[in-house]
Design a protein around this motif. Structure first.
Motif, PDB file in Angstrom:
ATOM      1  N   CYS A 155       1.025  -1.396  -0.158  1.00  0.00           N
ATOM      2  CA  CYS A 155      -0.079   0.081   0.151  1.00  0.00           C
ATOM      3  C   CYS A 155       0.903   1.233   0.072  1.00  0.00           C
ATOM      4  CB  CYS A 155      -0.990   0.050   1.204  1.00  0.00           C
ATOM      5  SG  CYS A 155      -1.708   1.577   1.631  1.00  0.00           S
ATOM      6  N   CYS A 193       0.618   2.995   3.637  1.00  0.00           N
ATOM      7  CA  CYS A 193       1.165   2.650   4.863  1.00  0.00           C
ATOM      8  C   CYS A 193       2.140   1.293   4.803  1.00  0.00           C
ATOM      9  CB  CYS A 193       0.094   2.007   5.622  1.00  0.00           C
ATOM     10  SG  CYS A 193      -0.816   0.467   5.007  1.00  0.00           S
ATOM     11  N   CYS A 199      -6.017  -2.790   0.722  1.00  0.00           N
ATOM     12  CA  CYS A 199      -5.328  -2.382   2.132  1.00  0.00           C
ATOM     13  C   CYS A 199      -6.695  -2.236   3.066  1.00  0.00           C
ATOM     14  CB  CYS A 199      -4.790  -1.083   2.102  1.00  0.00           C
ATOM     15  SG  CYS A 199      -4.019  -0.377   3.682  1.00  0.00           S
ATOM     16  N   ILE A 231      -6.707  -0.613   5.637  1.00  0.00           N
ATOM     17  CA  ILE A 231      -7.039   0.499   6.309  1.00  0.00           C
ATOM     18  C   ILE A 231      -7.505   1.763   5.380  1.00  0.00           C
ATOM     19  CG2 ILE A 231      -5.981   2.379   7.636  1.00  0.00           C
ATOM     20  CD1 ILE A 231      -3.691   0.340   8.614  1.00  0.00           C
ATOM     21  N   HIS A 232      -6.573   1.310   3.907  1.00  0.00           N
ATOM     22  CA  HIS A 232      -6.978   2.367   3.110  1.00  0.00           C
ATOM     23  C   HIS A 232      -7.555   2.065   1.969  1.00  0.00           C
ATOM     24  CE1 HIS A 232      -2.902   3.772   5.133  1.00  0.00           C
ATOM     25  NE2 HIS A 232      -3.895   5.115   5.240  1.00  0.00           N
TER      26      HIS A 232
END
Ligand SMILES: [Zn+2]
Length: 172
Positions: free
Chosen positions: A71, A74, A95, A97-98
């Protein structure tokens, strides 16, 4: 993770030893440089076009194309490529998170990483393309281990490259 840097001097010591012994110089190339070569994009596309055949043989546990990219925000990676999607010359990664991000196979191949069987296959196809192309003024010789794993990988690469229509010269 940069772990290689902890042991890099030991690799250089071995390479320097053989350089002094043989008089043959060496150059170090990183994965990013290998991946930036113009042939890589078409090799990856060909693997994706044949993903059922290739993944069932190189990744029988997950049946996935084990190509990944961190990613960009991160650095996390879906190491087993479980959530990868393949659309219009793009690999879409996920990802936790993203969310989604992608690699455009026409310009982003330098950022890709592979697991060992895929890395071996891609390298072997690339070397074969170079060795079969009269525009290159050199030939590539690859030195691989002759243990069971090395032999198995060589045979597997030979079969898969043949399936993809690559006239493969065995690399030993
Ligand atoms: Zn992320």
């Amino acid at each position: 993770m940069g772990k290689i840097n902890e042991f890099f001097n030991e690799y250089l010591e071995i390479l320097d030893y053989y350089k002094n012994l043989t008089g043959i110089n060496y150059e170090i190339r990183y994965q990013k440089e290998f991946n930036s070569q113009p042939e890589i994009s078409s090799i990856i596309k060909k693997i994706i076009e044949n993903k059922e055949y290739i993944s069932s043989r190189l990744d029988p546990k997950y049946n996935k194309i084990r190509i990944r990219m961190s990613c960009p925000k991160c650095g996390l990676t879906d190491k087993n490529s479980i959530l990868n999607k393949y659309e219009n010359n793009k690999i879409i990664f996920n990802c936790p998170i993203h969310g989604e991000y992608y690699a455009d196979l026409n310009k982003d191949t330098s950022m890709l990483e592979y697991n060992s069987p895929y890395r071996n296959l891609i390298r072997c196809i690339y070397y074969t393309l170079v060795n079969n192309n009269p525009n290159y003024d050199y030939q590539i010789i690859r030195v691989t281990g002759s243990d069971y794993a090395g032999f198995y990988q060589e045979e597997m690469r030979y079969k898969l490259a043949s399936y993809l229509g690559i006239q493969h010269i065995r690399c030993q």
